[in-house]
Design a protein around this motif. Structure first.
Motif, mmCIF file in Angstrom:
data_model
loop_
_atom_site.group_PDB
_atom_site.id
_atom_site.type_symbol
_atom_site.label_atom_id
_atom_site.label_comp_id
_atom_site.label_asym_id
_atom_site.label_seq_id
_atom_site.Cartn_x
_atom_site.Cartn_y
_atom_site.Cartn_z
ATOM 1 N N PHE A 125 31.137 -10.428 19.565
ATOM 2 C CA PHE A 125 31.611 -9.186 19.450
ATOM 3 C C PHE A 125 32.445 -9.209 20.920
ATOM 4 O O PHE A 125 31.871 -10.023 21.523
ATOM 5 N N THR A 126 32.750 -8.164 20.895
ATOM 6 C CA THR A 126 33.581 -7.767 22.051
ATOM 7 C C THR A 126 32.661 -6.516 23.133
ATOM 8 O O THR A 126 31.954 -5.892 22.254
ATOM 9 N N VAL A 127 33.397 -6.307 24.200
ATOM 10 C CA VAL A 127 33.018 -5.603 24.632
ATOM 11 C C VAL A 127 32.390 -4.004 24.060
ATOM 12 O O VAL A 127 31.788 -3.774 23.959
ATOM 13 N N GLU A 128 33.571 -4.052 23.666
ATOM 14 C CA GLU A 128 33.749 -2.622 22.985
ATOM 15 C C GLU A 128 33.112 -2.241 21.991
ATOM 16 O O GLU A 128 32.262 -1.275 21.334
ATOM 17 N N GLN A 129 32.564 -3.605 20.364
ATOM 18 C CA GLN A 129 32.195 -3.405 19.469
ATOM 19 C C GLN A 129 30.833 -3.588 19.870
ATOM 20 O O GLN A 129 29.547 -2.903 18.673
ATOM 21 N N CYS A 130 30.295 -3.844 20.825
ATOM 22 C CA CYS A 130 28.573 -4.172 22.347
ATOM 23 C C CYS A 130 28.171 -2.432 21.929
ATOM 24 O O CYS A 130 26.857 -1.798 21.801
ATOM 25 N N GLU A 131 29.134 -2.354 22.797
ATOM 26 C CA GLU A 131 29.128 -0.715 23.301
ATOM 27 C C GLU A 131 29.107 0.072 21.666
ATOM 28 O O GLU A 131 27.910 1.919 21.937
ATOM 29 N N LYS A 132 30.100 0.220 20.957
ATOM 30 C CA LYS A 132 29.857 0.628 19.846
ATOM 31 C C LYS A 132 28.242 0.677 18.688
ATOM 32 O O LYS A 132 27.669 1.847 18.384
ATOM 33 N N LEU A 133 27.700 -0.701 19.094
ATOM 34 C CA LEU A 133 26.657 -0.415 18.436
ATOM 35 C C LEU A 133 25.865 -0.207 18.683
ATOM 36 O O LEU A 133 24.938 0.724 17.975
ATOM 37 N N VAL A 134 25.549 -0.479 19.658
ATOM 38 C CA VAL A 134 23.906 0.801 20.407
ATOM 39 C C VAL A 134 25.003 2.208 20.341
ATOM 40 O O VAL A 134 23.968 2.635 20.358
ATOM 41 N N THR A 135 25.745 2.625 20.640
ATOM 42 C CA THR A 135 25.682 4.018 20.075
ATOM 43 C C THR A 135 25.484 4.619 19.060
ATOM 44 O O THR A 135 24.492 5.403 18.594
ATOM 45 N N LEU A 136 25.482 3.374 17.885
ATOM 46 C CA LEU A 136 25.258 3.892 16.514
ATOM 47 C C LEU A 136 23.820 3.639 16.207
ATOM 48 O O LEU A 136 23.193 4.614 15.643
ATOM 49 N N VAL A 137 23.083 2.946 16.880
ATOM 50 C CA VAL A 137 21.815 2.521 17.015
ATOM 51 C C VAL A 137 21.004 3.942 17.025
ATOM 52 O O VAL A 137 19.914 4.533 16.741
ATOM 53 N N GLN A 138 21.065 4.250 18.372
ATOM 54 C CA GLN A 138 20.895 5.562 19.538
ATOM 55 C C GLN A 138 20.987 6.352 17.912
ATOM 56 O O GLN A 138 20.044 7.387 18.568
ATOM 57 N N LYS A 139 21.970 6.049 17.848
ATOM 58 C CA LYS A 139 22.223 8.472 16.791
ATOM 59 C C LYS A 139 21.271 8.067 16.481
ATOM 60 O O LYS A 139 20.922 8.914 15.780
ATOM 61 N N LYS A 140 21.642 7.187 15.554
ATOM 62 C CA LYS A 140 21.156 6.740 13.737
ATOM 63 C C LYS A 140 19.232 6.674 13.949
ATOM 64 O O LYS A 140 18.697 6.437 13.605
ATOM 65 N N PHE A 141 19.164 6.034 14.920
ATOM 66 C CA PHE A 141 17.201 5.475 15.493
ATOM 67 C C PHE A 141 17.325 6.569 16.792
ATOM 68 O O PHE A 141 17.040 5.299 17.888
ATOM 69 N N PRO A 142 17.232 7.693 17.365
ATOM 70 C CA PRO A 142 16.548 8.337 18.114
ATOM 71 C C PRO A 142 15.726 7.517 19.363
ATOM 72 O O PRO A 142 15.465 7.677 20.450
ATOM 73 N N GLY A 143 14.194 6.792 18.775
ATOM 74 C CA GLY A 143 13.610 6.253 19.128
ATOM 75 C C GLY A 143 13.393 5.276 19.718
ATOM 76 O O GLY A 143 12.837 4.792 20.916
ATOM 77 N N VAL A 144 14.603 4.554 19.538
ATOM 78 C CA VAL A 144 15.225 3.023 20.096
ATOM 79 C C VAL A 144 15.772 3.672 21.683
ATOM 80 O O VAL A 144 15.711 2.989 22.290
ATOM 81 N N ARG A 145 15.925 4.637 21.591
ATOM 82 C CA ARG A 145 16.580 5.166 22.898
ATOM 83 C C ARG A 145 15.768 5.254 24.075
ATOM 84 O O ARG A 145 16.258 4.754 25.059
ATOM 85 N N ASN A 146 14.967 5.137 24.285
ATOM 86 C CA ASN A 146 13.871 5.377 24.993
ATOM 87 C C ASN A 146 13.580 3.260 25.234
ATOM 88 O O ASN A 146 13.154 3.040 27.168
#
Length: 175
Positions: free
Chosen positions: A142-163
């Motif tokens: 992944f590029t930096v941008e793809q990594c940031e997108k994945l993190v955003t998607l995970v946090q949005k879909k699975f809010p409990g992971v945010r903490n």
């Protein structure tokens, strides 16, 4: 029936591989490296542009910059010598670590927690959410941008992971 020495030598010589010239040996030795089947000789250091070569340590195989110790860039390798993804510069490596840590929490649970899904289900979800093919769904590429997108998607879909992410992002010792 007596067979002459010349006939025997001629017979066996045709069955043996030809003896390489001195020049062939020197060229071949440079590409032998450590001799692992998946070893690559075309990797380029993302920091300084030098080649990267397979090395072995007490922690296992890795690719290291040929300019070591002046350049300390390294990249992981599997036991057969294949690189784990593609080498990235410092910012890319840092982003991949961030992305892997939050993404891996989808199936790696801590004591007392129930995993949200299996590893296979997590990668299937990631491929669909990021519109990736099988060969593209590797955080190690992944590029930096793809990594940031994945993190955003995970946090949005699975809010409990945010903490967990907030804790990791605030932990300066990790990076």
């Amino acid at each position: 029936m007596a067979v002459s020495k010349a006939v025997l030598e001629d017979l066996f010589e045709t069955r043996l591989p030809p003896k390489p010239a001195v020049e062939d040996i020197s060229l071949r030795d440079e590409k032998l490296g450590l001799g692992f089947p998946g070893e690559r000789f075309d990797l380029v250091c993302p920091e300084c542009g030098a080649g990267m070569k397979l090395r072995n340590s007490k922690h296992g195989l890795f690719y290291g910059c040929e300019k070591y110790p002046a350049c300390k860039t390294s990249h992981g390798a599997y036991n057969d010598g294949r690189p784990k993804g593609t080498p990235g510069d410092k910012a890319t490596r840092k982003a991949r670590i961030h992305a892997h840590r939050i993404f891996d929490r989808l199936w790696n649970s801590k004591a007392g927690e129930k995993p949200r899904m299996t590893r296979s289900q997590a990668y299937t979800w990631m491929k669909k959410a990021m519109k990736l093919g099988d060969s593209e769904a590797h955080i190690g590429t992944f590029t930096v941008e793809q990594c940031e997108k994945l993190v955003t998607l995970v946090q949005k879909k699975f809010p409990g992971v945010r903490n967990v992410w907030d804790k990791l992002a605030g932990d300066k010792d990790l990076f």
